[in-house]
Write an enzyme that holds these catalytic residues in place. Structure first.
Site, PDB file in Angstrom:
ATOM      1  N   GLY A 169      -7.191  -7.704   1.756  1.00  0.00           N
ATOM      2  CA  GLY A 169      -6.025  -7.708   2.638  1.00  0.00           C
ATOM      3  C   GLY A 169      -5.393  -9.079   2.776  1.00  0.00           C
ATOM      4  O   GLY A 169      -4.198  -9.261   2.511  1.00  0.00           O
ATOM      5  N   ARG A 215       0.825  -1.212   0.000  1.00  0.00           N
ATOM      6  CA  ARG A 215       0.000   0.000   0.000  1.00  0.00           C
ATOM      7  C   ARG A 215       0.861   1.265   0.000  1.00  0.00           C
ATOM      8  O   ARG A 215       0.439   2.298  -0.507  1.00  0.00           O
ATOM      9  CB  ARG A 215      -0.960  -0.012   1.194  1.00  0.00           C
ATOM     10  CG  ARG A 215      -2.163  -0.893   0.910  1.00  0.00           C
ATOM     11  CD  ARG A 215      -3.167  -0.894   2.027  1.00  0.00           C
ATOM     12  NE  ARG A 215      -4.390  -1.554   1.596  1.00  0.00           N
ATOM     13  CZ  ARG A 215      -5.364  -1.921   2.409  1.00  0.00           C
ATOM     14  NH1 ARG A 215      -5.262  -1.686   3.707  1.00  0.00           N
ATOM     15  NH2 ARG A 215      -6.440  -2.511   1.940  1.00  0.00           N
ATOM     16  N   GLY A 220     -12.678  -4.598   0.809  1.00  0.00           N
ATOM     17  CA  GLY A 220     -14.100  -4.269   0.824  1.00  0.00           C
ATOM     18  C   GLY A 220     -14.527  -3.403  -0.353  1.00  0.00           C
ATOM     19  O   GLY A 220     -15.557  -3.665  -0.992  1.00  0.00           O
ATOM     20  N   LYS A 243     -15.379 -14.058   5.912  1.00  0.00           N
ATOM     21  CA  LYS A 243     -16.513 -13.164   6.177  1.00  0.00           C
ATOM     22  C   LYS A 243     -17.757 -13.702   5.475  1.00  0.00           C
ATOM     23  O   LYS A 243     -18.219 -13.147   4.472  1.00  0.00           O
ATOM     24  CB  LYS A 243     -16.203 -11.756   5.684  1.00  0.00           C
ATOM     25  CG  LYS A 243     -15.023 -11.123   6.387  1.00  0.00           C
ATOM     26  CD  LYS A 243     -14.610  -9.864   5.647  1.00  0.00           C
ATOM     27  CE  LYS A 243     -13.199  -9.459   5.980  1.00  0.00           C
ATOM     28  NZ  LYS A 243     -12.595  -8.638   4.921  1.00  0.00           N
TER      29      LYS A 243
HETATM   30  P1  ADP Z   1      -9.770 -10.755   2.592  1.00  0.00           P
HETATM   31  O1  ADP Z   1      -9.060 -10.058   3.719  1.00  0.00           O
HETATM   32  O2  ADP Z   1      -8.817 -11.089   1.466  1.00  0.00           O
HETATM   33  O3  ADP Z   1     -10.989 -10.020   2.119  1.00  0.00           O
HETATM   34  P2  ADP Z   1     -11.168 -12.517   4.456  1.00  0.00           P
HETATM   35  O4  ADP Z   1     -10.764 -11.597   5.557  1.00  0.00           O
HETATM   36  O5  ADP Z   1     -12.592 -12.646   4.109  1.00  0.00           O
HETATM   37  O6  ADP Z   1     -10.291 -12.190   3.129  1.00  0.00           O
HETATM   38  O7  ADP Z   1     -10.736 -14.009   4.811  1.00  0.00           O
HETATM   39  C1  ADP Z   1      -9.415 -14.383   5.157  1.00  0.00           C
HETATM   40  C2  ADP Z   1      -9.407 -15.319   6.331  1.00  0.00           C
HETATM   41  O8  ADP Z   1     -10.183 -16.492   6.091  1.00  0.00           O
HETATM   42  C3  ADP Z   1      -8.010 -15.818   6.636  1.00  0.00           C
HETATM   43  O9  ADP Z   1      -7.652 -15.362   7.924  1.00  0.00           O
HETATM   44  C4  ADP Z   1      -8.127 -17.338   6.586  1.00  0.00           C
HETATM   45  O10 ADP Z   1      -7.391 -17.966   7.610  1.00  0.00           O
HETATM   46  C5  ADP Z   1      -9.598 -17.572   6.787  1.00  0.00           C
HETATM   47  N1  ADP Z   1     -10.064 -18.872   6.258  1.00  0.00           N
HETATM   48  C6  ADP Z   1     -10.173 -19.228   4.981  1.00  0.00           C
HETATM   49  N2  ADP Z   1     -10.607 -20.508   4.861  1.00  0.00           N
HETATM   50  C7  ADP Z   1     -10.789 -20.969   6.118  1.00  0.00           C
HETATM   51  C8  ADP Z   1     -11.239 -22.208   6.675  1.00  0.00           C
HETATM   52  N3  ADP Z   1     -11.592 -23.253   5.896  1.00  0.00           N
HETATM   53  N4  ADP Z   1     -11.291 -22.315   8.010  1.00  0.00           N
HETATM   54  C9  ADP Z   1     -10.929 -21.272   8.797  1.00  0.00           C
HETATM   55  N5  ADP Z   1     -10.510 -20.086   8.338  1.00  0.00           N
HETATM   56  C10 ADP Z   1     -10.442 -19.925   7.015  1.00  0.00           C
HETATM   57 MG    MG Z   2      -9.460  -9.960   5.862  1.00  0.00          MG
END
Ligand code: ADP
Ligand code: MG
Length: 400
Positions: free
Chosen positions: A357, A38, A380, A200
């Protein structure tokens, strides 16, 4: 969604104090910045402003201090990496983003010099989009430039209300994000695929529903896949899963069918009794997940399926890791898919865009950032843009 906005081409910044809203909400561990993407991505805007003789004041939020001064959420640790990204010159730092410290710092600036103001969110007015706070911020500058695409989905004072007080334009990073997303996603080369994973679940379910009318292939992974598997009657054991969203998941599956959007779910899984580094794991077909087990990664068969499906596509958007990638060995699935996308992109078979992120952290860990067609600094905001939602930060620049 296309919105007209002004850019740096429309303003004369020479000798002017420019408030440059950036997103310096970078990962910090023990006082050290662990990922500088960033920071690196705002350099072109800052350099252009410097060259044109502007006096540059950087504004950013950091973490969620909720309107109070929280020392751990100071922007100070960002100062040094920012300095080196800008070629080593020293920067002015102001302990407060408004009031006498801000006023003094902005007065001290000479043409081409750069100042960084302390965390915007130390003031409650920032997240409340308070016009009084926005006016106090605006007092330090003469022109406002927004380069924080990653914060464009928030109606906060430094993003929205401030545009009422100063001539306001988009910076080069903001422009690059919007132009690139528009180029790839307004009329993308088809078939267009989306990979959506992560944690999420409830918030992203709405996104999934909206996506089924935009993409031809929807790969669902991560915690979110478990909700769909559970809704389809498949045992997911002790995995991350929102059982109360089952009806919603089934509705999305139906809408996808109507829209001729193919949904791909994992066909196998890496399962463990706990989320811990190098714990004992088993890899099982998706309908053989033990009752006590947690799905923490997609298995090798799923990777093969995803890779084969992506090979038939021409464009891809990706948000959300396929697995709990922070904890080895559960990074393997996300890394394998990342390498597949990188390979397809390198041989020009796929246009690939990723954002988020944790997604960017996972791709960075896999060493493939440079291979993707485009990596967005936003999470987001990137998602809401794809959904076709209005982004308050962009609307504010349009003067509406
Ligand atoms: P981003 O930040 O890229 O938008 P998110 O915050 O939605 O993505 O999701 C990322 C998180 O999801 C990571 O911390 C990862 O560990 C978790 N995650 C992904 N798959 C699983 C799973 N099967 N079980 C537990 N946690 C998971
Ligand atoms: Mg995230």
């Amino acid at each position: 969604m296309k919105i007209a906005y002004k850019t740096l081409d429309d303003v004369n910044v020479a000798g002017k104090r420019v408030l440059l809203r950036v997103d310096l909400n970078v990962p910090v561990k023990n006082g050290l910045v662990t990922d500088t993407m960033r920071i690196d991505r705002i350099v072109p805007t800052v350099q252009e402003l410097k060259k044109k003789g502007a006096r540059i004041i950087l504004l950013s939020h950091f973490g969620r201090p909720k309107g109070k001064i929280v020392r751990e959420m100071s922007l100070r640790p960002v100062l040094r990496p920012l300095q080196s990204a800008l070629g080593g010159e020293s920067l002015v730092f102001s302990e407060d983003c408004i009031g006498p410290p801000a006023e003094q710092a902005s007065k001290r600036l000479k043409d081409g010099e750069v100042a960084l103001f302390e965390n915007l969110r130390f003031h409650g007015g920032e997240e409340r989009n308070d016009p009084v706070f926005a006016r106090a911020l605006a007092a330090s500058g003469q022109i406002y430039v927004n380069d924080a695409f990653a914060a464009a989905h928030r109606a906060h004072a430094s993003v929205a209300a401030i545009t009422k007080f100063l001539p306001s334009v988009a910076g080069r990073l903001m422009q690059a994000e919007l132009v690139t997303l528009e180029r790839i996603l307004e009329s993308p080369e088809r078939p267009l695929a989306a990979i959506i994973g992560g944690a999420k679940i409830s918030t992203k379910l709405e996104l999934l529903g909206n996506l089924t009318s935009k993409v031809n292939l929807l790969v669902i992974g991560g915690g979110m896949a478990n909700t769909f598997l559970d809704a389809a009657g498949i045992e997911v054991g002790a995995s991350m899963c929102e059982r109360r969203m089952a009806d919603e998941a089934n509705r999305i599956t139906m809408v996808a069918k109507q829209n001729n959007c193919e949904i791909v779910l994992p066909v196998d899984a890496v399962v463990a009794g706990q989320l811990a580094a190098n714990t004992r794991t088993v890899t099982v077909p998706i309908n053989k997940v033990p009752k006590q087990g947690m799905i923490l990664d997609i298995g090798p068969e799923s990777v093969k399926v995803i890779e084969a499906k992506l090979a038939e596509c021409k464009s891809l958007v990706w948000n959300g890791p396929m697995c709990a990638f922070e904890t080895p060995p559960f990074d393997a699935g996300t890394t394998a898919v990342a390498h597949a996308v990188a390979r397809l992109t390198r041989v020009k078979k796929l246009i690939s865009v990723a954002g988020g992120g944790d997604t960017v952290a996972a791709l960075s860990k896999a060493g493939v950032i440079g291979d993707f067609t485009y990596v967005s600094t936003a999470g987001g905001a990137f998602l809401e843009w794809i959904e076709g939602k209005e982004l308050p930060g962009i609307t504010a620049l349009s003067g509406k």
